[in-house]
Design an enzyme around this catalytic site. Structure first.
Site, PDB file in Angstrom:
ATOM      1  N   GLN A 126     -77.026  79.578  29.510  1.00  0.00           N
ATOM      2  CA  GLN A 126     -76.625  78.535  28.560  1.00  0.00           C
ATOM      3  C   GLN A 126     -75.612  77.581  29.194  1.00  0.00           C
ATOM      4  O   GLN A 126     -74.490  77.993  29.489  1.00  0.00           O
ATOM      5  CB  GLN A 126     -75.989  79.195  27.330  1.00  0.00           C
ATOM      6  CG  GLN A 126     -75.504  78.219  26.280  1.00  0.00           C
ATOM      7  CD  GLN A 126     -74.782  78.919  25.139  1.00  0.00           C
ATOM      8  OE1 GLN A 126     -74.243  80.008  25.329  1.00  0.00           O
ATOM      9  NE2 GLN A 126     -74.773  78.322  23.971  1.00  0.00           N
ATOM     10  N   GLY A 127     -75.984  76.331  29.352  1.00  0.00           N
ATOM     11  CA  GLY A 127     -75.094  75.332  29.941  1.00  0.00           C
ATOM     12  C   GLY A 127     -74.528  74.406  28.889  1.00  0.00           C
ATOM     13  O   GLY A 127     -74.921  73.233  28.811  1.00  0.00           O
ATOM     14  N   GLU A 244     -76.696  81.957  17.678  1.00  0.00           N
ATOM     15  CA  GLU A 244     -75.810  82.661  18.602  1.00  0.00           C
ATOM     16  C   GLU A 244     -74.755  83.429  17.829  1.00  0.00           C
ATOM     17  O   GLU A 244     -74.481  84.586  18.103  1.00  0.00           O
ATOM     18  CB  GLU A 244     -75.151  81.629  19.533  1.00  0.00           C
ATOM     19  CG  GLU A 244     -74.168  82.244  20.514  1.00  0.00           C
ATOM     20  CD  GLU A 244     -73.577  81.223  21.501  1.00  0.00           C
ATOM     21  OE1 GLU A 244     -74.028  80.067  21.497  1.00  0.00           O
ATOM     22  OE2 GLU A 244     -72.678  81.611  22.251  1.00  0.00           O
ATOM     23  N   SER A 382     -64.593  79.836  19.460  1.00  0.00           N
ATOM     24  CA  SER A 382     -63.435  80.733  19.288  1.00  0.00           C
ATOM     25  C   SER A 382     -63.162  80.987  17.800  1.00  0.00           C
ATOM     26  O   SER A 382     -63.532  80.182  16.932  1.00  0.00           O
ATOM     27  CB  SER A 382     -62.202  80.150  19.976  1.00  0.00           C
ATOM     28  OG  SER A 382     -61.789  79.015  19.274  1.00  0.00           O
ATOM     29  N   ASN A 383     -62.503  82.118  17.525  1.00  0.00           N
ATOM     30  CA  ASN A 383     -62.290  82.511  16.128  1.00  0.00           C
ATOM     31  C   ASN A 383     -61.429  81.514  15.356  1.00  0.00           C
ATOM     32  O   ASN A 383     -61.625  81.309  14.157  1.00  0.00           O
ATOM     33  CB  ASN A 383     -61.674  83.918  16.074  1.00  0.00           C
ATOM     34  CG  ASN A 383     -62.725  84.986  16.300  1.00  0.00           C
ATOM     35  OD1 ASN A 383     -63.869  84.673  16.647  1.00  0.00           O
ATOM     36  ND2 ASN A 383     -62.372  86.243  16.104  1.00  0.00           N
TER      37      ASN A 383
HETATM   38  C1  LIG Z   1     -66.741  85.542  28.634  1.00  0.00           C
HETATM   39  C2  LIG Z   1     -67.204  84.192  28.182  1.00  0.00           C
HETATM   40  C3  LIG Z   1     -68.538  83.872  28.254  1.00  0.00           C
HETATM   41  C4  LIG Z   1     -68.997  82.600  27.896  1.00  0.00           C
HETATM   42  N1  LIG Z   1     -70.314  82.295  28.067  1.00  0.00           N
HETATM   43  C5  LIG Z   1     -70.712  81.012  27.894  1.00  0.00           C
HETATM   44  C6  LIG Z   1     -72.043  80.624  28.241  1.00  0.00           C
HETATM   45  O1  LIG Z   1     -72.877  81.440  28.680  1.00  0.00           O
HETATM   46  N2  LIG Z   1     -72.391  79.322  28.110  1.00  0.00           N
HETATM   47  C7  LIG Z   1     -71.521  78.381  27.623  1.00  0.00           C
HETATM   48  O2  LIG Z   1     -71.914  77.220  27.512  1.00  0.00           O
HETATM   49  N3  LIG Z   1     -70.251  78.721  27.274  1.00  0.00           N
HETATM   50  C8  LIG Z   1     -69.831  80.010  27.407  1.00  0.00           C
HETATM   51  N4  LIG Z   1     -68.529  80.371  27.093  1.00  0.00           N
HETATM   52  C9  LIG Z   1     -67.595  79.320  26.656  1.00  0.00           C
HETATM   53  C10 LIG Z   1     -67.096  79.465  25.242  1.00  0.00           C
HETATM   54  O3  LIG Z   1     -68.055  79.021  24.336  1.00  0.00           O
HETATM   55  C11 LIG Z   1     -65.763  78.670  25.176  1.00  0.00           C
HETATM   56  O4  LIG Z   1     -64.821  79.391  25.949  1.00  0.00           O
HETATM   57  C12 LIG Z   1     -65.265  78.519  23.760  1.00  0.00           C
HETATM   58  O5  LIG Z   1     -66.069  77.614  23.061  1.00  0.00           O
HETATM   59  C13 LIG Z   1     -63.791  78.054  23.714  1.00  0.00           C
HETATM   60  O6  LIG Z   1     -63.614  76.875  24.455  1.00  0.00           O
HETATM   61  P1  LIG Z   1     -62.493  76.737  25.597  1.00  0.00           P
HETATM   62  O7  LIG Z   1     -62.587  77.948  26.490  1.00  0.00           O
HETATM   63  O8  LIG Z   1     -62.657  75.384  26.212  1.00  0.00           O
HETATM   64  O9  LIG Z   1     -61.095  76.828  24.875  1.00  0.00           O
HETATM   65  P2  LIG Z   1     -60.297  75.637  24.168  1.00  0.00           P
HETATM   66  O10 LIG Z   1     -61.217  74.855  23.328  1.00  0.00           O
HETATM   67  O11 LIG Z   1     -59.511  74.932  25.209  1.00  0.00           O
HETATM   68  O12 LIG Z   1     -59.337  76.451  23.227  1.00  0.00           O
HETATM   69  C14 LIG Z   1     -58.162  77.107  23.691  1.00  0.00           C
HETATM   70  C15 LIG Z   1     -57.472  77.732  22.474  1.00  0.00           C
HETATM   71  O13 LIG Z   1     -57.091  76.709  21.543  1.00  0.00           O
HETATM   72  C16 LIG Z   1     -57.663  76.964  20.280  1.00  0.00           C
HETATM   73  N5  LIG Z   1     -58.062  75.695  19.653  1.00  0.00           N
HETATM   74  C17 LIG Z   1     -58.706  74.650  20.253  1.00  0.00           C
HETATM   75  N6  LIG Z   1     -58.938  73.678  19.343  1.00  0.00           N
HETATM   76  C18 LIG Z   1     -58.430  74.109  18.150  1.00  0.00           C
HETATM   77  C19 LIG Z   1     -58.377  73.579  16.834  1.00  0.00           C
HETATM   78  N7  LIG Z   1     -58.899  72.383  16.552  1.00  0.00           N
HETATM   79  N8  LIG Z   1     -57.807  74.313  15.867  1.00  0.00           N
HETATM   80  C20 LIG Z   1     -57.277  75.540  16.133  1.00  0.00           C
HETATM   81  N9  LIG Z   1     -57.293  76.109  17.362  1.00  0.00           N
HETATM   82  C21 LIG Z   1     -57.865  75.415  18.353  1.00  0.00           C
HETATM   83  C22 LIG Z   1     -58.898  77.828  20.565  1.00  0.00           C
HETATM   84  O14 LIG Z   1     -59.313  78.574  19.489  1.00  0.00           O
HETATM   85  C23 LIG Z   1     -58.402  78.698  21.701  1.00  0.00           C
HETATM   86  O15 LIG Z   1     -57.658  79.777  21.227  1.00  0.00           O
HETATM   87  C24 LIG Z   1     -68.064  81.640  27.401  1.00  0.00           C
HETATM   88  C25 LIG Z   1     -66.702  81.971  27.296  1.00  0.00           C
HETATM   89  C26 LIG Z   1     -66.268  83.228  27.685  1.00  0.00           C
HETATM   90  C27 LIG Z   1     -64.794  83.536  27.582  1.00  0.00           C
END
Ligand SMILES: Cc1cc2nc3c(=O)[nH]c(=O)nc-3n(C[C@H](O)[C@H](O)[C@H](O)COP(=O)(O)OP(=O)(O)OC[C@H]3O[C@@H](n4cnc5c(N)ncnc54)[C@H](O)[C@@H]3O)c2cc1C
Length: 399
Positions: A126-127, A244, A382-383
């Site tokens: 998944q990209g 998902e 994220s939750n």
């Molecule tokens: C082990 C793992 C596997 C994954 N696999 C895939 C995959 O196969 N393909 C893919 O495309 N993606 C994948 N992901 C990506 C995943 O979907 C993202 O990590 C996720 O959507 C969170 O985005 P971020 O890491 O950019 O965090 P950020 O968006 O930078 O968030 C950082 C923190 O800030 C909080 N936050 C951000 N915005 C808000 C808001 N508006 N209100 C309240 N809190 C907020 C978040 O909840 C989090 O705690 C994976 C991630 C992990 C950790």
């Protein structure tokens, strides 16, 4: 809703149990039970075993080669697989891309890709996410510029789970930078063997390399690999995400995990008595068990609604939050029950070692699993973000 299983459903469960007893390779079940990591061959082997029996795609319609099982059958399947310690079925092709292709893909795409997902010929990843575009996914920057009958893709994806095994990636790309963010995104299918793609591993807290960065430099993708309509990718992306998140509830995993915690807590002593009799520990076990029973019922209700054609909406966010918190609490209880045996951080327990692990069954991997599963509340949206969605829909009255 009648929560008792019908005679047919009980027969179905018995059939599944027999199949799992006969066909699930014992060494694979041992690895899953002990929390050891599985390799590509293990996932492919289990995929092939299920496909041979015709049980690989519980949620697909029959016309595409799926089981078209009822919500209850799927629930029973999940429960029995977890109970028998079967490996998880890698979801990217089967339960994430396939529903999108079935709903929005062309006939040619359906005819070509769906059978290859079933046979295991293609391994999809998944990209979606990029550095700077995770929660705020619509701000993604990987661009695809039209050049004749190709798109030319440049950019970077990150956190690509098991991308090192994949030969195809479904990608969200920016095809129009001049419009509102969500209106300029397209959904592309990209062959990972195309020149210009580089996959770089990211090492997780438990020492495993299950996620990657994927880099694209002038990658040429035929236009027939576009799903649906150009610049309408956001619609398909959101449709995929609801699938998902529902899968992330992981009821079966939690049931198996909780059973393991209870087993361990019965065998471990605390002040001369089995740990399970410690009131504080027992209260935590009881609390999470009640939560799990409630979530399991909610899961059944939501899956039944989806089976009647009502696509999972905000409910999938509820399952995501609750399901991951429950799994993390079970991991924490396992870590406490393992006691001193969870002290050494033995990444070899997950990655494989030629030495026998110390401690009771399954405890060597407990710490590594605890750290690895911090990811559950982050991936798939994220939750915190899911809570925002729930609050907006349930409290704000908008959808
Ligand atoms: C082990 C793992 C596997 C994954 N696999 C895939 C995959 O196969 N393909 C893919 O495309 N993606 C994948 N992901 C990506 C995943 O979907 C993202 O990590 C996720 O959507 C969170 O985005 P971020 O890491 O950019 O965090 P950020 O968006 O930078 O968030 C950082 C923190 O800030 C909080 N936050 C951000 N915005 C808000 C808001 N508006 N209100 C309240 N809190 C907020 C978040 O909840 C989090 O705690 C994976 C991630 C992990 C950790």
């Amino acid at each position: 809703m009648d929560l008792n299983y019908s005679v047919e459903e009980q027969a179905f469960r018995a059939e599944l149990r027999l199949f799992l007893a006969e066909k699930l390779p014992p060494e694979m079940a041992d690895a899953v039970r002990e929390g050891r990591g599985l390799g590509k061959e293990d996932y492919e082997r289990w995929h092939a075993i299920l496909n041979q029996r015709g049980w690989l795609a519980p949620n697909w319609p029959r016309e595409f080669g799926g089981c078209e099982w009822s919500a209850v059958q799927r629930h029973i399947f999940e429960e029995e697989c977890a109970r028998a310690h079967a490996p998880r079925i890698v979801p990217f092709g089967l339960s994430m891309l396939a529903p999108v292709l079935q709903k929005f893909g062309s006939k040619a795409q359906q005819d070509h890709y769906l059978p290859r997902i079933l046979s295991g010929q293609d391994w999809w990843c998944q990209g979606y996410s990029e550095p700077g575009a995770g929660s705020d996914l619509a701000s993604l920057k990987t661009k695809a510029l039209r050049d004749g009958d190709h798109y030319v893709v440049n950019g970077q994806k990150t956190w690509t789970t098991l991308g090192q095994h994949a030969n195809w990636i479904f990608c969200l790309v920016r095809t129009d930078p001049t419009v509102k963010q969500q209106a300029g995104i397209s959904f592309l299918l990209i062959d990972m063997d195309t020149p210009g793609i580089e996959v770089r591993p990211i090492i997780l807290l438990d020492g495993s390399a299950e996620v990657n960065e994927v880099w694209f430099s002038d990658v040429r993708v035929p236009v027939e690999n576009l799903v649906g309509v150009e610049n309408k990718g956001w619609t398909y992306a959101k449709y995929l995400l609801t699938h998902e998140r529902t899968n992330i509830a992981g009821v079966g995993f939690s049931q198996a995990g909780l059973a393991a915690v209870k087993r361990l807590a019965r065998s471990q002593q605390h002040r001369g008595r089995p740990l399970i009799e410690n009131p504080h520990f027992a209260a935590r076990v009881a609390r999470v068990e009640i939560d799990l029973m409630a979530m399991s019922t909610t899961n059944l209700r939501i899956v039944s609604a989806a089976a009647k054609g009502q696509a999972p909406g905000v409910e999938s966010s509820m399952l995501k939050v609750k399901g991951t918190l429950i799994r993390q609490e079970i991991n924490d209880l396992a870590r406490r029950a393992a006691g001193v045996y969870a002290m050494p951080f033995a990444s070899e327990a997950v990655l494989g070692s030629n030495e026998a692990p110390i401690g009771p069954d399954g405890t060597a991997a407990v710490a590594a699993q605890y750290f690895n599963n911090r990811k559950l509340s982050i991936f798939g949206g994220s939750n915190e973000i899911q809570r925002n969605i729930i609050a907006k829909v349930k409290l704000g009255g908008e959808r």
